[in-house]
Design a protein around this motif. Structure first.
Motif, short mmCIF file in Angstrom:
data_model
loop_
_atom_site.label_atom_id
_atom_site.label_comp_id
_atom_site.label_asym_id
_atom_site.label_seq_id
_atom_site.Cartn_x
_atom_site.Cartn_y
_atom_site.Cartn_z
N ILE A 105 57.21 15.05 52.57
CA ILE A 105 58.14 16.27 53.32
C ILE A 105 58.17 14.82 54.15
O ILE A 105 56.73 13.84 54.95
N GLU A 106 58.87 13.62 54.95
CA GLU A 106 58.60 12.53 55.90
C GLU A 106 59.22 13.13 56.78
O GLU A 106 60.23 13.51 57.46
N ALA A 107 58.54 12.59 58.77
CA ALA A 107 59.03 12.93 59.45
C ALA A 107 58.60 12.02 60.56
O ALA A 107 57.84 11.09 60.20
N ASN A 108 59.29 11.52 61.51
CA ASN A 108 59.02 10.43 62.08
C ASN A 108 58.02 11.03 63.68
O ASN A 108 58.43 11.56 64.73
N PHE A 109 57.09 11.18 63.29
CA PHE A 109 55.57 12.18 64.06
C PHE A 109 55.29 10.56 64.82
O PHE A 109 55.18 11.02 65.70
N ASP A 110 55.48 9.60 64.29
CA ASP A 110 54.97 8.09 64.83
C ASP A 110 55.89 8.56 66.47
O ASP A 110 54.82 8.57 67.88
N ALA A 111 56.94 8.66 66.46
CA ALA A 111 57.60 7.99 67.75
C ALA A 111 57.67 9.47 68.13
O ALA A 111 57.95 8.91 69.82
N LEU A 112 57.40 10.65 67.21
CA LEU A 112 57.65 11.79 68.61
C LEU A 112 56.57 12.13 69.42
O LEU A 112 56.52 12.35 70.30
N GLU A 113 55.10 11.39 68.77
CA GLU A 113 53.62 11.31 69.22
C GLU A 113 54.30 10.62 70.30
O GLU A 113 53.52 10.72 71.82
N ALA A 114 54.83 9.36 70.29
CA ALA A 114 54.90 8.54 71.70
C ALA A 114 55.53 9.42 72.78
O ALA A 114 55.63 8.78 73.83
N ARG A 141 59.98 22.76 62.72
CA ARG A 141 58.37 22.92 61.95
C ARG A 141 59.05 24.13 61.38
O ARG A 141 58.85 24.35 59.93
N LYS A 142 58.91 25.41 62.16
CA LYS A 142 59.46 26.27 61.05
C LYS A 142 60.43 26.88 59.62
O LYS A 142 60.70 27.16 59.07
N ALA A 143 61.25 25.28 60.63
CA ALA A 143 62.67 25.79 59.38
C ALA A 143 61.76 25.14 58.10
O ALA A 143 63.02 24.80 56.76
N VAL A 144 61.74 23.89 58.30
CA VAL A 144 61.29 22.76 57.02
C VAL A 144 60.58 24.09 56.30
O VAL A 144 60.63 23.67 55.21
N LYS A 145 59.85 24.52 57.09
CA LYS A 145 58.85 25.28 56.13
C LYS A 145 59.62 26.36 55.42
O LYS A 145 59.21 26.72 54.27
N ASN A 146 60.12 26.66 55.97
CA ASN A 146 61.13 28.23 55.43
C ASN A 146 61.77 27.13 53.81
O ASN A 146 61.57 28.35 52.99
N ASP A 147 62.44 26.03 54.30
CA ASP A 147 63.74 25.84 53.09
C ASP A 147 62.00 25.48 52.14
O ASP A 147 63.18 25.12 51.28
N TYR A 148 61.45 24.49 52.63
CA TYR A 148 60.54 23.67 51.61
C TYR A 148 59.62 25.31 50.49
O TYR A 148 58.72 24.97 49.18
N ASN A 149 59.48 26.97 50.85
CA ASN A 149 58.82 27.50 50.65
C ASN A 149 60.10 28.52 49.70
O ASN A 149 59.65 29.20 48.70
N LYS A 150 61.11 27.93 49.52
CA LYS A 150 62.31 28.99 49.01
C LYS A 150 62.19 28.55 47.03
O LYS A 150 61.89 30.16 46.54
N PRO A 151 62.16 27.30 47.00
CA PRO A 151 61.71 27.60 45.37
C PRO A 151 60.86 28.50 45.00
O PRO A 151 60.28 29.25 44.26
N LEU A 152 59.47 27.81 45.99
CA LEU A 152 58.73 28.58 45.66
C LEU A 152 58.15 30.69 45.69
O LEU A 152 57.97 30.96 44.69
#
Length: 336
Positions: A30-39, A82-93
């Motif tokens: 999973i890739e996200a713009n963490f650095d820009a968001l943190e700034a 974050r919760k939306a991404v986790k839900n999509d990520y877990n669907k195949p599992l």
């Protein structure tokens, strides 16, 4: 803030029949713009770090609440994504696990059927072992078995395969003999004593001689406490009224006359009956002569003694102490 979640695909290779589970999947990142968001977050929060508010004024309280609401809003935006991404990520599992459990449930059903039969067979074996132990107990215990049924002595471990029938018989005999001995001890030493029934009842309830003696002692203490309480609540006897003396005549005053009469004044005849003179007491007979003193007993050596009294009330112990004292015996009596 923008981020995309890559879908994780777990591809199950379907065959007509397979002896093991074969799965082909590609680990996902999973890739996200963490650095820009943190700034961005640090810039927004910088104005509020270490902030102090004078909360004695209403407008400052309102300002503090507004600032806190703004910061919580920033956090909630990130948490929702974050919760939306986790839900999509877990669907195949989740789909993969669901299908696996559906297949393993077929195995569980067959295994549970076998387990039920094994459990039934084991229960039947334990029932037979229990019946043998009960029969053995009734044979060697005799009349005791009528008073104390086998289930009062039974221990679950005696039915285990690893314990063994012979060992179980010996353990049962030892336990029954120990109880019979305790019962005989209780009867031989304490039968007829106060609260013996309490001790015997506790012995049959717990199969423990120590617990039986403790129960009798507690019953005796409770009985003594109640007796003391009743004694303290009884009213003290009222003193008997003293008889008033008739007193001496004053001047020529007698019943029927006037207490104000002077000496020498004539007294009118009285209609009241005259007092009856008291009769002199009869002389008492002379006391009988005292018997000659008893001869002194032979000298006996003085020894220290210990007296065991299992049950007695406080009143009984007071009487005993008085009798010992009358014999010139001194010592100390303490409650156990």
């Amino acid at each position: 803030m923008t981020s995309e979640a890559e879908n994780v695909v777990a591809e199950v290779i379907e065959e007509q029949e397979a002896s093991e589970l074969s799965v082909a999947y590609v680990p996902s990142t999973i890739e996200a713009n963490f650095d820009a968001l943190e700034a961005h977050v640090r810039a927004k929060v910088a104005d509020y770090e270490g902030a102090k508010y004078d909360l004695t004024k209403a407008e400052n309280i309102k300002e503090a609440k507004g600032d806190r609401k703004y910061l919580n809003g920033l956090k909630n935006e990130i948490e929702a994504r974050r919760k939306a991404v986790k839900n999509d990520y877990n669907k195949p599992l989740d789909a993969f696990e669901k299908r696996c459990k559906e297949i393993t449930s077929i195995i569980d059903e067959a295994a549970d059927n076998i387990k039920a039969q094994l459990d039934q067979a084991e229960q039947e074996r334990q029932d037979r072992a229990y019946a043998k132990l009960q029969e053995h107990y009734e044979e060697f215990a005799g009349l005791l078995a009528e008073t104390v049924p086998y289930e009062r002595l039974h221990e679950k471990q005696w039915l285990n395969k690893t314990f063994g029938e012979t060992k179980a018989f010996k353990a049962l005999e030892a336990k029954a003999s120990r109880f019979a001995g305790d019962w005989d001890t209780l009867k031989s030493q304490f039968e007829g004593e106060p609260f013996y029934a309490d001790a015997e009842r506790e012995l049959f309830a717990t199969l423990d001689l120590g617990a039986a003696l403790t129960a009798a002692r507690k019953a005796a203490e409770e009985n003594a406490r109640i007796a003391e309480l009743k004694e303290s609540m009884e009213p003290e006897p009222e003193p008997e009224p003293e008889l008033e003396s008739a007193g001496e005549p004053c001047g020529n005053w007698y019943p029927g006359g006037s207490p104000m009469q002077e000496v020498g004044d004539p007294v009118e005849p009285s209609s009241y009956p005259q007092p009856v003179p008291c009769q002199a007491p009869e002389p008492e007979p002379c006391p009988a002569p005292q018997a000659p003193p008893a001869p002194c007993p032979d000298y006996e050596p003085v020894c220290a003694w210990t007296v065991h009294i299992p049950f007695a009330t406080r009143t009984q112990m007071k009487v005993l102490a008085a009798r010992l004292k009358a014999q010139g015996i001194t010592g100390t009596i303490r409650r156990a």
